[in-house]
Scaffold this motif. Structure first.
Motif: not given
Length: 318
Positions: A11-13, A59-67
């Motif tokens: 989670k970012f801001q 896109k990167y989060a989806e590639e590595i499998g986290i939300f």
């Protein structure tokens, strides 16, 4: 890093600075050792990721499998995150009493995680009443907005107060303390969502870094939480299969304290409790045996068994 540590979500801001701050706030001189610019606006612009960078991160989060999601720090940031198709909205503590923002965010129909730093219980009841009719899929996090947070200001008992006041929504914890012990305790108290700040180096410039976890601490925290989740187990108290060996070896039985003649009626002073061989009546049956007649003589120190007691009806444990 987050995936390697076992976290479920990064989670970012996200801020749209002209919507989060007024002009004078952005023009305010910022001379702190943490500053990345002469004014607060310059500082924030230096740190803020662009829309394209957010798309790349998702896109990167989806590639590595986290939300992947972010706290929308103003209404326009929420609009962008909605367009980005995040799995849930995080409402930072600074917007929890921003009721128009809450209404608009709730109407987007995505799950909401709402922190409660700087708020009162009265305000949290108002938040519940605003959000619930629009969007029932939300949770509250106990949070104290101090960086780093001292243990005496954490107030984990608020988790229990929220669980009582809002039994139909999940309750979690957002921590800004150092170390992992308090966050593990929050999970043991039933926190269903846990949020912690993460950094690659606590010595970096910026006030949040010292209130953050480095990757090895995050990995340790996730491991501890998964252990606690397993350990929470069942509320049903019973003799478990894993306890059978101990029970067989050390479980006690009722034995004869003195020699008891055939036909005697048992009294309490004839009986005692020891680890017996063979096993006989369990200690909790000792008072039920009082007043019962024995079919044959019993030697001192001998286990009292069902075969010895006349008309004994074995009680079945439910």
């Amino acid at each position: 890093v987050l995936q390697d540590c076992g976290a479920d979500c990064a989670k970012f801001q996200k801020s749209e600075l002209e919507y989060k701050f007024n002009k004078k706030a952005l023009e305010r001189p910022y001379t702190s050792k943490h500053s990345w610019g002469k004014t607060y606006g310059e500082h924030k612009r230096h740190l803020e990721f662009s829309h394209d960078q957010y798309r790349e991160l998702k896109k990167y989060a989806e590639e590595i499998g986290i939300f992947f999601t972010a706290s929308g720090m103003d209404e326009m940031a929420v609009e962008f995150l909605h367009e980005l198709d995040v799995p849930f909205f995080k409402v930072g503590s600074g917007d929890t009493n921003n009721f128009p923002y809450l209404e608009k965010t709730a109407k987007k129909g995505r799950p909401m995680v709402i922190s409660s730093g700087m708020q009162s219980m009265k305000t949290m009841h108002q938040v519940y009443q605003i959000v619930k009719p629009i969007n029932p899929n939300f949770c509250f996090l106990q949070c104290t907005s101090a960086y780093p947070l001292q243990p005496e200001d954490v107030n984990l008992r608020v988790i229990s107060a929220y669980q009582s006041a809002f039994p139909d929504i999940p309750i979690g914890y957002s921590g800004h303390e150092t170390g992992i012990a308090i966050s593990v305790a929050a999970v043991a108290m039933g926190a269903k969502v846990l949020e912690r700040h993460v950094t690659l180096d606590k010595t970096w410039k910026g006030s949040d870094h010292q209130a953050s976890l480095e990757p090895d601490e995050l990995a340790e925290l996730v491991k501890a939480i998964r252990t606690v989740e397993k350990a929470m187990g069942s509320p049903i108290k019973q003799l478990l299969p894993c306890e059978m060996a101990c029970n067989e070896k050390l479980g006690k039985s009722v034995v004869a304290k003195v020699a008891i003649p055939e036909g005697a009626v048992l009294t309490l002073d004839m009986l005692t409790v020891k680890v017996g061989e063979p096993k006989g009546f369990p200690p909790e049956s000792i008072f039920d045996l009082v007043g019962q007649k024995v079919k044959k003589s019993i030697e001192e120190d001998e286990t009292i068994t069902e075969q010895i007691v006349e008309n004994h009806v074995k009680k079945v444990k439910c």
